[in-house]
Design a protein around this motif. Structure first.
Motif, PDB file in Angstrom:
ATOM      1  N   ALA A   1       0.834  -1.209   0.000  1.00 30.35           N
ATOM      2  CA  ALA A   1       0.000   0.000   0.000  1.00 30.35           C
ATOM      3  C   ALA A   1       0.865   1.254   0.000  1.00 30.35           C
ATOM      4  O   ALA A   1       0.552   2.245  -0.682  1.00 30.35           O
ATOM      5  N   PHE A   2       1.966   1.220   0.750  1.00 32.59           N
ATOM      6  CA  PHE A   2       2.873   2.371   0.803  1.00 32.59           C
ATOM      7  C   PHE A   2       3.465   2.656  -0.577  1.00 32.59           C
ATOM      8  O   PHE A   2       3.508   3.811  -1.026  1.00 32.59           O
ATOM      9  N   LYS A   3       3.900   1.618  -1.260  1.00 29.55           N
ATOM     10  CA  LYS A   3       4.465   1.796  -2.601  1.00 29.55           C
ATOM     11  C   LYS A   3       3.422   2.351  -3.568  1.00 29.55           C
ATOM     12  O   LYS A   3       3.726   3.220  -4.394  1.00 29.55           O
TER      13      LYS A   3
ATOM     14  N   PHE B   1       5.143  16.590   2.305  1.00 26.28           N
ATOM     15  CA  PHE B   1       4.303  16.349   3.478  1.00 26.28           C
ATOM     16  C   PHE B   1       3.582  15.008   3.347  1.00 26.28           C
ATOM     17  O   PHE B   1       3.522  14.218   4.303  1.00 26.28           O
ATOM     18  N   SER B   2       3.043  14.734   2.170  1.00 19.78           N
ATOM     19  CA  SER B   2       2.307  13.487   1.947  1.00 19.78           C
ATOM     20  C   SER B   2       3.220  12.277   2.069  1.00 19.78           C
ATOM     21  O   SER B   2       2.849  11.257   2.662  1.00 19.78           O
ATOM     22  N   LEU B   3       4.410  12.387   1.518  1.00 24.04           N
ATOM     23  CA  LEU B   3       5.354  11.271   1.531  1.00 24.04           C
ATOM     24  C   LEU B   3       5.695  10.857   2.956  1.00 24.04           C
ATOM     25  O   LEU B   3       5.693   9.665   3.293  1.00 24.04           O
TER      26      LEU B   3
ATOM     27  N   PHE C   1      14.877   7.705  -0.059  1.00 20.42           N
ATOM     28  CA  PHE C   1      15.188   7.275   1.310  1.00 20.42           C
ATOM     29  C   PHE C   1      14.058   6.427   1.886  1.00 20.42           C
ATOM     30  O   PHE C   1      14.293   5.333   2.416  1.00 20.42           O
ATOM     31  N   PHE C   2      12.831   6.918   1.791  1.00 19.54           N
ATOM     32  CA  PHE C   2      11.711   6.210   2.407  1.00 19.54           C
ATOM     33  C   PHE C   2      11.404   4.895   1.690  1.00 19.54           C
ATOM     34  O   PHE C   2      10.986   3.925   2.336  1.00 19.54           O
ATOM     35  N   ARG C   3      11.604   4.846   0.389  1.00 17.13           N
ATOM     36  CA  ARG C   3      11.414   3.585  -0.322  1.00 17.13           C
ATOM     37  C   ARG C   3      12.457   2.560   0.123  1.00 17.13           C
ATOM     38  O   ARG C   3      12.150   1.382   0.322  1.00 17.13           O
ATOM     39  N   ARG C   4      13.693   3.021   0.289  1.00 16.87           N
ATOM     40  CA  ARG C   4      14.766   2.107   0.695  1.00 16.87           C
ATOM     41  C   ARG C   4      14.577   1.627   2.133  1.00 16.87           C
ATOM     42  O   ARG C   4      14.645   0.424   2.415  1.00 16.87           O
ATOM     43  N   ILE C   5      14.314   2.559   3.050  1.00 19.71           N
ATOM     44  CA  ILE C   5      14.221   2.181   4.461  1.00 19.71           C
ATOM     45  C   ILE C   5      12.958   1.374   4.728  1.00 19.71           C
ATOM     46  O   ILE C   5      12.955   0.450   5.551  1.00 19.71           O
ATOM     47  N   SER C   6      11.878   1.680   4.037  1.00 20.06           N
ATOM     48  CA  SER C   6      10.640   0.919   4.233  1.00 20.06           C
ATOM     49  C   SER C   6      10.801  -0.511   3.724  1.00 20.06           C
ATOM     50  O   SER C   6      10.260  -1.453   4.313  1.00 20.06           O
ATOM     51  N   LYS C   7      11.556  -0.679   2.653  1.00 19.86           N
ATOM     52  CA  LYS C   7      11.814  -2.026   2.136  1.00 19.86           C
ATOM     53  C   LYS C   7      12.626  -2.839   3.141  1.00 19.86           C
ATOM     54  O   LYS C   7      12.344  -4.026   3.375  1.00 19.86           O
ATOM     55  N   LYS C   8      13.637  -2.207   3.755  1.00 20.38           N
ATOM     56  CA  LYS C   8      14.451  -2.892   4.762  1.00 20.38           C
ATOM     57  C   LYS C   8      13.605  -3.280   5.974  1.00 20.38           C
ATOM     58  O   LYS C   8      13.714  -4.399   6.492  1.00 20.38           O
TER      59      LYS C   8
END
Length: 314
Positions: free
Chosen positions: A9-11, A142-144, A288-295
């Motif tokens: 959902a985040f992606k 802000f949304s991200l 950053f958020f795509r990378r850290i959320s994947k981890k």
């Protein structure tokens, strides 16, 4: 490797806002081009908004009267329209004023000629495009960050929902209506190995009455508390929350980067001027958020979500 629903959902959400950004950054140059054509007299009107049509301002111009005359509108009605010539009116006011002077039939027949946007409206619209990328970047930034916060909360809830949990309040309510005093009395005494058979008997009796172990009650209560915590967690608490609950720890660089993003988001949310994001800042934050959320998701799904086909040895 399995991905959580929260991560999927985040992606999806982040992709949607960037798709929207592409639409905006494609549309504004087209709008500005059309406004220049309008000002140069090469087109009579520009496309109107799909939703905010009441914001459009119209007026009767000399060219409008000329075209209406050529289209056969009665001279007496043209004279009446002179009364509102060059007066900017919003969509509702314009329609009512024109119909009051020439009637519904003539209005509908000449609608495309009549509805020409006011120069003031065009000027205001053009001025609104100034600095639009900075405004867009603020909304995206802000949304991200908000989507990442939501991801952590939803991921935690998803893990909790996979665990077997008791309805503690209902259990305690039911327990009040069941007399288990005899079983409790014997099972809470000092252990006597000679009474093992009695202990087993009373334990079975308690089980039949729906008895649950204190650790299971406490576990379920803690899950309820954990869910509430994740839903009301502040952004500055997320790294510590991940560390204490899932034993996922951001390294020094990621932790510092995260809190920099958080401070910038707070500045935007409170109307501060210390940080004005660019679209480049947004794409950097997204990376950053795509990378850290994947981890985070890989760690949590591997260690804290049940394997569908796992068979426990007896």
């Amino acid at each position: 490797m399995k991905q959580s629903n929260a991560y999927i959902a985040f992606k999806t959400r982040t992709q949607e806002i960037f798709s929207f950004a592409v639409i905006v950054t494609s549309s504004v140059p087209v709008l500005k081009h059309n406004i220049n054509l309008f000002r140069g007299g090469k087109i009579d009107k520009i496309s109107e908004p799909d939703y905010f049509q009441p914001s459009v301002i119209y007026d009767i111009k000399e060219s409008t009267l000329k075209d209406l005359k050529e289209n056969g509108l009665d001279e007496s009605k043209l004279v009446l329209l002179q009364e509102i010539k060059d007066i900017p009116l919003n969509n509702r006011e314009f329609k009512e004023s024109v119909i009051a002077r020439i009637g519904v039939t003539a209005y509908n027949a000449n609608r495309n000629i009549l509805k020409r946007q006011s120069k003031n409206y065009i000027a205001n619209l053009y001025s609104s495009t100034s600095g639009y990328q900075a405004k867009l970047a603020s909304y995206l930034y802000f949304s991200l960050f908000s989507y990442f916060e939501s991801f952590i909360s939803e991921l935690t809830k998803e893990v909790i929902d996979t665990l077997e949990q008791l309805n503690v309040s209902q259990y305690l309510l039911n327990a009040q209506a069941i007399d288990s005093s005899k079983e409790y009395r014997d099972l809470t005494k000092v252990y006597d190995p000679k009474k093992i058979d009695r202990y087993r008997k009373y334990s079975q009796e308690l089980n039949k009455k729906g008895y649950q172990l204190p650790k299971d009650l406490m576990f379920s209560s803690m899950l309820d508390s954990l869910k509430a915590t994740s839903e009301n967690m502040k952004a500055n608490e997320i790294p510590t929350f991940l560390k204490k609950l899932f034993y996922f720890e951001m390294d020094i660089v990621d932790n510092e980067t995260y809190h920099n993003f958080r401070n910038n988001r707070n500045s935007l949310g409170h109307g501060g001027t210390s940080f004005t994001p660019t679209l480049k800042n947004v794409t950097d934050a997204n990376k950053f958020f795509r990378r850290i959320s994947k981890k985070i998701d890989s760690h949590v799904t591997r260690h804290y979500m049940s394997l569908n086909n796992y068979q426990k040895s007896e």
